[in-house]
Write an enzyme that holds these catalytic residues in place. Structure first.
Site, mmCIF file in Angstrom:
data_model
loop_
_atom_site.group_PDB
_atom_site.id
_atom_site.type_symbol
_atom_site.label_atom_id
_atom_site.label_comp_id
_atom_site.label_asym_id
_atom_site.label_seq_id
_atom_site.Cartn_x
_atom_site.Cartn_y
_atom_site.Cartn_z
ATOM 1 N N GLY A 22 -4.381 3.243 4.906
ATOM 2 C CA GLY A 22 -4.597 2.293 5.992
ATOM 3 C C GLY A 22 -3.441 1.322 6.162
ATOM 4 N N ALA A 23 -2.216 1.810 5.954
ATOM 5 C CA ALA A 23 -1.044 0.926 5.976
ATOM 6 C C ALA A 23 -0.467 0.738 7.371
ATOM 7 C CB ALA A 23 0.031 1.478 5.045
ATOM 8 N N ASN A 24 -1.189 1.150 8.406
ATOM 9 C CA ASN A 24 -0.667 1.008 9.762
ATOM 10 C C ASN A 24 -0.935 -0.366 10.361
ATOM 11 O OD1 ASN A 24 -3.396 2.377 9.713
ATOM 12 N ND2 ASN A 24 -3.356 1.652 11.835
ATOM 13 N N GLY A 26 -2.805 -4.689 9.431
ATOM 14 C CA GLY A 26 -3.557 -5.601 8.587
ATOM 15 C C GLY A 26 -3.047 -5.745 7.169
ATOM 16 N N ILE A 27 -4.002 -5.788 6.225
ATOM 17 C CA ILE A 27 -3.684 -5.997 4.818
ATOM 18 C C ILE A 27 -2.772 -4.888 4.295
ATOM 19 C CG2 ILE A 27 -4.635 -6.256 2.495
ATOM 20 C CD1 ILE A 27 -5.352 -8.527 4.455
ATOM 21 N N GLY A 28 -3.050 -3.647 4.667
ATOM 22 C CA GLY A 28 -2.257 -2.524 4.191
ATOM 23 C C GLY A 28 -0.807 -2.610 4.618
ATOM 24 N N SER A 146 -14.437 -6.599 -0.933
ATOM 25 C CA SER A 146 -14.813 -7.669 -0.014
ATOM 26 C C SER A 146 -15.800 -8.580 -0.714
ATOM 27 C CB SER A 146 -15.462 -7.090 1.256
ATOM 28 O OG SER A 146 -16.116 -8.103 1.999
ATOM 29 N N TYR A 171 -21.698 -1.678 5.326
ATOM 30 C CA TYR A 171 -20.365 -2.124 4.908
ATOM 31 C C TYR A 171 -20.415 -2.763 3.522
ATOM 32 C CZ TYR A 171 -16.153 -4.975 4.615
ATOM 33 O OH TYR A 171 -14.986 -5.563 4.182
#
Length: 298
Positions: A22-24, A26-28, A146, A171
């Site tokens: 998920g590095a595209n 936000g946090i990633g 989270s 979630y």
């Protein structure tokens, strides 16, 4: 007072291989930028290659994009095989990709969508890369959790939560699964005498693309967002500290130091009681191996 941990504490790296899901955005992406800046070879593992390519342009140094759809175990297996073919060693895997309060859906493998992406896909990925991690001295697995896990209850025999499960409940349950995974993985790594460690981190309340399914909440909070939320860069600090701080030990959790762990610089934090239940962790592990078909062998 202890000095606040910032990106200035990141040591220079010598071409470690790190995989960030998920590095595209936000946090990633924030974590990938910093890891690339200090010399890591960053593999951006993403579902959308076009978005991943745009993100990679923001990551300095050596980086590459690889396709990985955590909602599809066939894609996870193909992505892991791709990474294995490219790299003989893996120093770090950051299980970052996630979905928050997405509409209820069932994946192609028959799993509840949020549990599939947030937990089962990552469980399979780490297991498929485990031999590379074990053969790399001092390697780490960092699962991004989270603070919402504290409200969750998880039945390892019913990961979907049943027909009355809410979107936030699903979630929170998946985030509790992340922490139970780290606990059981670290127990097994320690028992095997491995130098690889498993750690968790959470970003607090950060403004990122993960909130795309709850834009109405963001609009409602807009007048006070500066008091309640922090940037993606600040949210990435617990992840980065868990990934590189030499003082980190296996099984630890990191999060923001502020009130309710919503904002602030990263410090060790205590996970909720249910995240520290060894019997639930063991049962979840067995269920995850059965559902994914991935056995860790440790």
């Amino acid at each position: 007072m202890a000095e606040k941990w910032t990106t200035a504490a990141l040591p220079k790296m010598d071409g470690r291989t790190v995989v960030v899901t998920g590095a595209n955005s936000g946090i990633g992406l924030a974590a990938a930028r910093e890891l690339g800046r200090v010399g890591d070879h960053v593999v951006l593992a993403v579902r959308d290659l076009e978005k991943g390519g745009r993100a990679a342009a923001e990551v300095p140094g050596d980086r590459e994009v690889r396709r990985l759809d955590l909602a599809d175990l066939a894609s996870v297996r193909a992505g892991a095989a791709d990474v294995r073919a490219r790299f003989g060693r893996i120093d770090l895997v950051v299980d970052n990709a996630g979905v928050l309060m997405a509409p209820r859906a069932t994946t192609v493998d028959g799993f509840e969508g949020q549990m599939a992406v947030n937990h089962l896909g990552h469980f399979a990925l780490v297991g498929l890369l485990l031999d590379r991690l074990l053969s790399t001295p001092g390697s780490r697995v960092v699962a991004v959790g989270s603070i919402g896990h504290v409200i969750a209850r998880l039945d390892p025999d019913d990961l979907g939560g049943g027909p009355r499960s809410t979107r936030f409940g699903a979630y929170a349950r998946s985030k509790l699964a992340n922490l139970l995974f780290v606990a059981e993985l670290q127990r097994r790594l320690s028992a095997a005498g491995a130098s690889t460690i498993a750690v968790s981190a959470h970003p607090g309340s950060a403004r990122t693309e993960i909130g795309r399914h709850i834009r109405w909440v963001e609009r409602a909070l807009a007048p006070v967002a500066g008091l309640l939320q922090q940037s993606a860069g600040m949210g990435a600090l617990p992840v980065l500290r868990a990934a590189v701080d030499p003082a980190v030990t296996g099984g630890e959790a990191y999060g923001p130091a502020g009130r309710l762990q919503w904002r602030g610089h990263p410090v060790p934090v205590r996970s909720g009681r249910r995240a520290r239940d060894p019997e639930t962790a063991r049962r979840l592990w067995e269920t995850s191996e059965r559902l994914t078909g991935v056995s860790y062998g440790i």
